[in-house]
Design an enzyme around this catalytic site. Sequence first.
Site, PDB file in Angstrom:
ATOM      1  N   LYS A  64      -1.032 -15.922  -9.500  1.00 43.22           N
ATOM      2  CA  LYS A  64      -1.622 -14.613  -8.783  1.00 43.22           C
ATOM      3  C   LYS A  64      -2.552 -14.645  -7.559  1.00 43.22           C
ATOM      4  CE  LYS A  64      -6.612 -12.348 -10.415  1.00 43.22           C
ATOM      5  NZ  LYS A  64      -7.413 -12.435 -12.167  1.00 43.22           N
ATOM      6  N   SER A  67      -7.007  -9.006 -15.241  1.00 40.09           N
ATOM      7  CA  SER A  67      -7.454  -8.974 -13.910  1.00 40.09           C
ATOM      8  C   SER A  67      -5.682  -9.574 -13.491  1.00 40.09           C
ATOM      9  CB  SER A  67      -8.182  -9.374 -13.101  1.00 40.09           C
ATOM     10  OG  SER A  67      -8.243 -10.550 -12.755  1.00 40.09           O
ATOM     11  N   SER A  68      -5.412 -10.587 -14.527  1.00 38.50           N
ATOM     12  CA  SER A  68      -4.089 -10.893 -13.769  1.00 38.50           C
ATOM     13  C   SER A  68      -2.581 -10.629 -14.619  1.00 38.50           C
ATOM     14  CB  SER A  68      -3.870 -12.861 -14.426  1.00 38.50           C
ATOM     15  OG  SER A  68      -5.642 -13.588 -14.081  1.00 38.50           O
ATOM     16  N   ILE A 108     -12.689 -14.773 -15.964  1.00 35.29           N
ATOM     17  CA  ILE A 108     -14.477 -14.234 -15.860  1.00 35.29           C
ATOM     18  C   ILE A 108     -14.801 -13.592 -17.190  1.00 35.29           C
ATOM     19  CG2 ILE A 108     -14.782 -12.368 -15.031  1.00 35.29           C
ATOM     20  CD1 ILE A 108     -17.080 -13.838 -13.610  1.00 35.29           C
ATOM     21  N   GLY A 109     -14.360 -12.983 -17.422  1.00 37.17           N
ATOM     22  CA  GLY A 109     -14.645 -12.337 -18.971  1.00 37.17           C
ATOM     23  C   GLY A 109     -12.953 -11.256 -19.427  1.00 37.17           C
ATOM     24  N   GLY A 110     -12.094 -11.773 -18.995  1.00 38.45           N
ATOM     25  CA  GLY A 110     -11.112 -11.770 -19.960  1.00 38.45           C
ATOM     26  C   GLY A 110      -9.019 -12.152 -19.213  1.00 38.45           C
ATOM     27  N   SER A 111     -10.032 -12.216 -17.689  1.00 37.95           N
ATOM     28  CA  SER A 111      -8.615 -11.884 -16.804  1.00 37.95           C
ATOM     29  C   SER A 111      -7.205 -12.800 -17.057  1.00 37.95           C
ATOM     30  CB  SER A 111      -9.338 -11.786 -15.348  1.00 37.95           C
ATOM     31  OG  SER A 111      -9.927 -11.052 -15.513  1.00 37.95           O
TER      32      SER A 111
END
Length: 515
Positions: free
Chosen positions: A150, A225-226, A246-249
């Site tokens: 990433k 985000s990934s 962090i919250g689903g990335s």
Amino acid sequence: MERTNTEFSLSEMDPTFMSVLAATACGGAALVLFMRYCNRQRMKVKIRKARSRRDASVQQAEQAVQQFSTTKPDAENARIVSLSLTELTKRLQEGSLSPEEALHAYMEKALEVNKRLNCATDILLESREQLSNIENCRDGLLYGVPISIKDNVGYKGHDSTCGVLCKVDEPAEEDCVVVTVLKRQGAIPFIKTNIPQGLLNYDCSNPLFGQSLNPHNLQKTPGGSSGGEGALIGGGGSILGIGTDIGGSIRIPSSFCGICGFKPTSNRISLRGLSSCCRGQKSVLSAVGPMARDVDSLALCMKALLCEDMFALDPTVPPMPFDDKAYLSTKRLRIGYCENDGYLMPSPSMSRAFRETRELLEKAGHTFVPFTPPRIAYAMHELIVKGLLADGAETLLSNLKGGPVDPCLMAQIIPYRLPHWLKKTLSVILRPILPRISASLSALCGVSSVPDLWRQHASVEDYTHEFISEWQRLKMDVLLCPMLGPAFNLNYCGKLTCTVHPPPSTVPVDLFLSV
């Protein structure tokens, strides 16, 4: 007479004074416009520089692939990229396939996928130089395996932009711990992948590198985000990648792109050397994890990472090797299940996938018990949102200054930019009619003082123990829950920000199984 003279003098001065005032105002306005023009030019220069650097690396990689195919025309690239990670590592270890062949096969495929999906931010041409010393890592679990990383994963000599202008031209001085360990295990990082601007979003677009697309539907986002990792692996351009969550990335792009992803408990894998736009917040912790085509590949990557090199390079990581016995165990599990957490309803397709998975596991002899996450709305607003943006989003917004805001993020940050008093006022007014929006606006105000921050941290700690206590009361081994999906339309994610996947990352989330 004196009064008349005074009035006459003032009347004589008025036109002069007004002229000076008008000239000053015009000059000031011209200066502001000039400064804005200069800022826009600087902005354009940085964007051009980032894109041209990426394009140059792509061009050099294309030349390298072409040169290799000329010297080795019998290379079976299509066959190589179709192998599973288990098959690829076996062939590399036995010598029937060389690391050079594997690297160029995946580099060729990655370039092809990038043309269609725009998922790369940089080609790591040093990967070809790494081949000269690769035999020193012959015993590594990932010997000769090309991998993707990433954008925010630090690689020496390359930017970790996080999709923001202020991080352009700030190359990493050394490899981050994760990259160092992977290299020692024989892996060859060869490409960096795209992210949403600022990372706190689950689309995949930024002003530097543009919008990445879903490998299965070009009208959809790959998630974030990934997201660049999800798109590249889902498109066949990488066999193994490293993301952050962090919250689903990791989990959302894996769901949107039809691959597998794993978010370990935070600090199970070192975060040293990774870039962030909200570094320093401690309420909701990030985690590094693998993304791949299948679960066995994730397990192999975790096994490779959780080694003595990791524990020596970052002593803050608990020295706990991968538990092969637990992974290979055939013991019947006691599985908690939660089809709907009461906060965000799953889509019909995800509900169906959830039920089908549950039925298959029940037929395999596993026991199911219903589980309801405690106080989910409270956790979302008071712990996650308020914790992530405890400074009122000031740090995130400061990273966005000096550049354009990407369309995928625009709707999301509008409330972040509202004055504190206005967010508080709107929160009170909307409480009777739109309680969730009211709670979100209140949480976006962040904390008001250091004692308030400590109380917030204490609340996270208390909730963590409450969650674990409920887990232990039900004697659960694992929790099964639906994932977000199918993939959303482009630029929609920033309009629906309630999809962060709780619980707070202080809970051991490696015990969760998302469908």
